[in-house]
Design an enzyme around this catalytic site. Sequence first.
Site, short mmCIF file in Angstrom:
data_model
loop_
_atom_site.label_atom_id
_atom_site.label_comp_id
_atom_site.label_asym_id
_atom_site.label_seq_id
_atom_site.Cartn_x
_atom_site.Cartn_y
_atom_site.Cartn_z
N GLU A 133 0.97 -1.71 -0.40
CA GLU A 133 0.04 -0.08 0.04
C GLU A 133 0.55 1.55 -0.23
O GLU A 133 0.53 1.98 -0.32
CB GLU A 133 -0.85 0.20 1.34
CG GLU A 133 -1.98 -1.25 1.11
CD GLU A 133 -3.08 -1.55 0.01
OE1 GLU A 133 -3.38 0.36 -0.53
OE2 GLU A 133 -3.15 -1.88 -0.15
N ASP A 201 4.31 -4.24 -6.16
CA ASP A 201 4.47 -5.14 -5.74
C ASP A 201 6.47 -5.18 -5.65
O ASP A 201 6.90 -5.65 -4.53
CB ASP A 201 4.14 -6.70 -6.79
CG ASP A 201 2.77 -7.30 -6.25
OD1 ASP A 201 1.90 -6.86 -5.83
OD2 ASP A 201 2.64 -8.05 -7.49
ZN LIG Z 1 -2.70 -2.74 -4.64
#
Ligand SMILES: [Zn+2]
Length: 487
Positions: A133, A201
Amino acid sequence: MNTVIILRMKIVLLITLCLYALLCHAEGLPDLGDISQDAISPQQERQIGEQSMLQIRADKSYLDDAEIADYLNILGATLVSNSSEPGQAFEFFAINNNAINAFALPGGYIGVNTGLILTTQNESELASVLSHEISHVTQHHLARMVSGQKVDSLASLAIIAAAILTARSNPDAAMAGIIGVQAGGIQRQLNFTRVHEQEADRIGLSNLQKSGFDARAMPVFFERMQNATRLLEGNTPPYLRTHPLTSERIADMANRVQQMPFHPVLSSLTYNLVRAKLQYMQKSPTEAIKYFNAALGSQKHGNQLAQRYGLVLSLLRNNQIPRAVQEFSPLKKFVTNNPMIAALSGQLLRANIQTQKNPEQGAIEFYRSATQNFPQHRTLVYDYAEVLLKYKRFQEAATLLNQQVIAHPDDPHLYELQARNYAALGKPQEEHHALAYNYILHGNLRGAIEQLELAKHSGYDFHELSTIEIELKQFREIAAAQEKNKH
Ligand SMILES: [Zn+2]
């Protein structure tokens, strides 16, 4: 146009303004900048985030627990310090909701559902979600998505804020009532793209490792979420709806992790205590006692210290003081190295005054030393202030609260404590002024104006009066604008 949204946004700007006026003696309104540009500036991102936060904090699902928020912020700060924007301000908070979800708002506001925290099996898994996040924020993904929108007024910013909030915190759009058609249109464009996800990611994984967590936790946790989806049959967790997860993404994470050195990491005691506290909060007092008794008895799963902590909390809430004291004794040695155990120890001390010769001295000494050990732990500060108020040590309370208000100017609870202390000191002007801050931080403009009016007529301090006059004028202007918009 939703007048409530405009009003709330102005209040946010005002909160900033009036806190600065009080604490930094700043003059005039903050510069809002030019909003008619194409890209959204970091300052506007922050405004969108603040706007959304005002609605979130007023919502009953917002988990108003300083210990859990402090923990998330400490964990988050470690990850942020290793990110590409270590100077960016972030605020992490918990939402009391069992659905597995976490979401980022522009400007560095990151919410995590209690359901997600309880689904993680270790601290690295929780950190992996936060890290992902954080990367959406530091890569300005939301800002890039809305930058195509015409942001030509503060009102548009408010619409975008509402749309983002709805898309992030509630992908089902059950909150659609608060947004208009226009916002609905924006919302459809707010789902992260595959490119955004991949970027979050990769960057998130690298920050996770740099911050000293076990990077393997990321593919493991995301895979567990994906498996849970299959079991739920169509009941996709909200997290996966806003961050579409593919086998390709998990494989990519797993590949990268394989190239990293093997690095097992133990979860912190506080992580385990936070989970125990969340479990305790979700159960009735008797259920909670049964649950933690059974967990401790089985001696198999979970962290025994945390289970004991949960049991003592439950016994305390059920008013079984002698047994709570007895069960607490193996935790005593952690009082000086864990703030949550220190806070529980203090609560136990205050509940168990019958057995103490000088409870006042005992409590004061305990909190003086505990707040020195853990100056950032707000629950200890609140409890210390309560003790000072209880024993009528109002000057000491004033000193403590003044220091704290400077350190945490947007914490409404501190103003409430300060107001009670001013009332006890016979300072009605300061009392009403502090209450006005408490009200405005809860988004209650009318209440804040009433308190400022009371403050204005109940004292003669020149500096205090001039600040009150300025704030009153601005608050009234906003109230008038709101009134006008109704018609
Ligand atoms: Zn995401």
